[in-house]
Motif scaffolding. Structure first.
Motif, PDB file in Angstrom:
ATOM      1  N   THR A   1       0.840  -1.205   0.000  1.00  0.00           N
ATOM      2  CA  THR A   1       0.000   0.000   0.000  1.00  0.00           C
ATOM      3  C   THR A   1       0.869   1.246   0.000  1.00  0.00           C
ATOM      4  O   THR A   1       0.583   2.200  -0.722  1.00  0.00           O
ATOM      5  N   PHE A   2       1.948   1.217   0.776  1.00  0.00           N
ATOM      6  CA  PHE A   2       2.862   2.365   0.820  1.00  0.00           C
ATOM      7  C   PHE A   2       3.478   2.614  -0.557  1.00  0.00           C
ATOM      8  O   PHE A   2       3.529   3.757  -1.025  1.00  0.00           O
ATOM      9  N   LEU A   3       3.930   1.554  -1.207  1.00  0.00           N
ATOM     10  CA  LEU A   3       4.524   1.698  -2.537  1.00  0.00           C
ATOM     11  C   LEU A   3       3.504   2.198  -3.551  1.00  0.00           C
ATOM     12  O   LEU A   3       3.844   2.975  -4.447  1.00  0.00           O
ATOM     13  N   LYS A   4       2.261   1.772  -3.401  1.00  0.00           N
ATOM     14  CA  LYS A   4       1.211   2.229  -4.294  1.00  0.00           C
ATOM     15  C   LYS A   4       1.009   3.737  -4.154  1.00  0.00           C
ATOM     16  O   LYS A   4       0.909   4.452  -5.154  1.00  0.00           O
ATOM     17  N   TYR A   5       0.995   4.234  -2.913  1.00  0.00           N
ATOM     18  CA  TYR A   5       0.821   5.668  -2.689  1.00  0.00           C
ATOM     19  C   TYR A   5       2.022   6.469  -3.171  1.00  0.00           C
ATOM     20  O   TYR A   5       1.876   7.568  -3.698  1.00  0.00           O
ATOM     21  N   VAL A   6       3.226   5.913  -3.018  1.00  0.00           N
ATOM     22  CA  VAL A   6       4.425   6.589  -3.537  1.00  0.00           C
ATOM     23  C   VAL A   6       4.342   6.671  -5.058  1.00  0.00           C
ATOM     24  O   VAL A   6       4.642   7.705  -5.653  1.00  0.00           O
ATOM     25  N   PHE A   7       3.922   5.587  -5.701  1.00  0.00           N
ATOM     26  CA  PHE A   7       3.761   5.586  -7.149  1.00  0.00           C
ATOM     27  C   PHE A   7       2.740   6.634  -7.586  1.00  0.00           C
ATOM     28  O   PHE A   7       2.978   7.376  -8.541  1.00  0.00           O
ATOM     29  N   TYR A   8       1.605   6.720  -6.894  1.00  0.00           N
ATOM     30  CA  TYR A   8       0.584   7.715  -7.237  1.00  0.00           C
ATOM     31  C   TYR A   8       1.105   9.131  -7.040  1.00  0.00           C
ATOM     32  O   TYR A   8       0.813  10.019  -7.844  1.00  0.00           O
ATOM     33  N   LEU A   9       1.877   9.342  -6.000  1.00  0.00           N
ATOM     34  CA  LEU A   9       2.445  10.667  -5.758  1.00  0.00           C
ATOM     35  C   LEU A   9       3.406  11.055  -6.881  1.00  0.00           C
ATOM     36  O   LEU A   9       3.341  12.176  -7.401  1.00  0.00           O
ATOM     37  N   ILE A  10       4.257  10.132  -7.278  1.00  0.00           N
ATOM     38  CA  ILE A  10       5.183  10.404  -8.374  1.00  0.00           C
ATOM     39  C   ILE A  10       4.424  10.657  -9.667  1.00  0.00           C
ATOM     40  O   ILE A  10       4.755  11.580 -10.431  1.00  0.00           O
ATOM     41  N   LEU A  11       3.385   9.890  -9.917  1.00  0.00           N
ATOM     42  CA  LEU A  11       2.569  10.076 -11.114  1.00  0.00           C
ATOM     43  C   LEU A  11       1.912  11.448 -11.124  1.00  0.00           C
ATOM     44  O   LEU A  11       1.894  12.134 -12.158  1.00  0.00           O
ATOM     45  N   LEU A  12       1.386  11.875  -9.981  1.00  0.00           N
ATOM     46  CA  LEU A  12       0.775  13.206  -9.903  1.00  0.00           C
ATOM     47  C   LEU A  12       1.796  14.317 -10.147  1.00  0.00           C
ATOM     48  O   LEU A  12       1.491  15.300 -10.826  1.00  0.00           O
ATOM     49  N   VAL A  13       2.997  14.165  -9.622  1.00  0.00           N
ATOM     50  CA  VAL A  13       4.043  15.173  -9.838  1.00  0.00           C
ATOM     51  C   VAL A  13       4.400  15.251 -11.318  1.00  0.00           C
ATOM     52  O   VAL A  13       4.523  16.349 -11.877  1.00  0.00           O
ATOM     53  N   VAL A  14       4.534  14.108 -11.975  1.00  0.00           N
ATOM     54  CA  VAL A  14       4.860  14.099 -13.399  1.00  0.00           C
ATOM     55  C   VAL A  14       3.742  14.740 -14.212  1.00  0.00           C
ATOM     56  O   VAL A  14       3.996  15.569 -15.100  1.00  0.00           O
ATOM     57  N   ILE A  15       2.505  14.402 -13.913  1.00  0.00           N
ATOM     58  CA  ILE A  15       1.369  14.999 -14.628  1.00  0.00           C
ATOM     59  C   ILE A  15       1.336  16.505 -14.410  1.00  0.00           C
ATOM     60  O   ILE A  15       1.120  17.276 -15.355  1.00  0.00           O
ATOM     61  N   PHE A  16       1.570  16.946 -13.175  1.00  0.00           N
ATOM     62  CA  PHE A  16       1.596  18.372 -12.880  1.00  0.00           C
ATOM     63  C   PHE A  16       2.684  19.079 -13.680  1.00  0.00           C
ATOM     64  O   PHE A  16       2.454  20.132 -14.280  1.00  0.00           O
ATOM     65  N   LEU A  17       3.894  18.508 -13.691  1.00  0.00           N
ATOM     66  CA  LEU A  17       5.000  19.166 -14.379  1.00  0.00           C
ATOM     67  C   LEU A  17       4.812  19.189 -15.896  1.00  0.00           C
ATOM     68  O   LEU A  17       5.145  20.180 -16.552  1.00  0.00           O
ATOM     69  N   VAL A  18       4.276  18.120 -16.463  1.00  0.00           N
ATOM     70  CA  VAL A  18       4.002  18.114 -17.904  1.00  0.00           C
ATOM     71  C   VAL A  18       2.908  19.125 -18.232  1.00  0.00           C
ATOM     72  O   VAL A  18       3.023  19.894 -19.191  1.00  0.00           O
ATOM     73  N   GLY A  19       1.857  19.166 -17.425  1.00  0.00           N
ATOM     74  CA  GLY A  19       0.796  20.156 -17.648  1.00  0.00           C
ATOM     75  C   GLY A  19       1.311  21.575 -17.523  1.00  0.00           C
ATOM     76  O   GLY A  19       0.949  22.454 -18.312  1.00  0.00           O
ATOM     77  N   LYS A  20       2.168  21.812 -16.544  1.00  0.00           N
ATOM     78  CA  LYS A  20       2.756  23.138 -16.363  1.00  0.00           C
ATOM     79  C   LYS A  20       3.621  23.506 -17.560  1.00  0.00           C
ATOM     80  O   LYS A  20       3.607  24.635 -18.032  1.00  0.00           O
ATOM     81  N   GLY A  21       4.385  22.538 -18.062  1.00  0.00           N
ATOM     82  CA  GLY A  21       5.218  22.783 -19.242  1.00  0.00           C
ATOM     83  C   GLY A  21       4.388  23.110 -20.465  1.00  0.00           C
ATOM     84  O   GLY A  21       4.742  23.997 -21.253  1.00  0.00           O
ATOM     85  N   ILE A  22       3.275  22.428 -20.630  1.00  0.00           N
ATOM     86  CA  ILE A  22       2.383  22.716 -21.760  1.00  0.00           C
ATOM     87  C   ILE A  22       1.763  24.102 -21.595  1.00  0.00           C
ATOM     88  O   ILE A  22       1.707  24.892 -22.544  1.00  0.00           O
ATOM     89  N   TYR A  23       1.314  24.416 -20.398  1.00  0.00           N
ATOM     90  CA  TYR A  23       0.687  25.714 -20.133  1.00  0.00           C
ATOM     91  C   TYR A  23       1.687  26.858 -20.349  1.00  0.00           C
ATOM     92  O   TYR A  23       1.346  27.896 -20.922  1.00  0.00           O
TER      93      TYR A  23
END
Length: 75
Positions: A3-25
């Motif tokens: 469960t901990f690894l799953k949440y770490v993976f989701y956190l990393i995924l959210l950071v990547v999505i945020f940074l890609v969206g910010k780069g596009i914006y």
């Protein structure tokens, strides 16, 4: 542990999505941007977020240490 690894993976995924969206914006990522450039921008953005977070934590600790200490009175 899973469960901990799953949440770490989701956190990393959210950071990547945020940074890609910010780069596009911001216009840094467009049709002509290569995958390598995007990976580089995400890596740089992640380093900056970690650095900013570290600075914020350090400032919070300094503020806490500088605050006057008060005794707790239990009546």
């Amino acid at each position: 542990m899973g469960t901990f690894l799953k949440y770490v993976f989701y956190l990393i995924l959210l950071v990547v999505i945020f940074l890609v969206g910010k780069g596009i914006y911001d216009g840094n990522i467009d049709k002509t941007t290569t995958v390598g450039e995007v990976v580089s921008q995400v890596g740089d953005g992640t380093k900056q977020i970690v650095k900013d977070t570290g600075n914020a934590v350090e400032e919070a600790v300094d503020d806490y240490q500088a605050a006057p200490k008060r005794d707790i009175v239990v009546e």
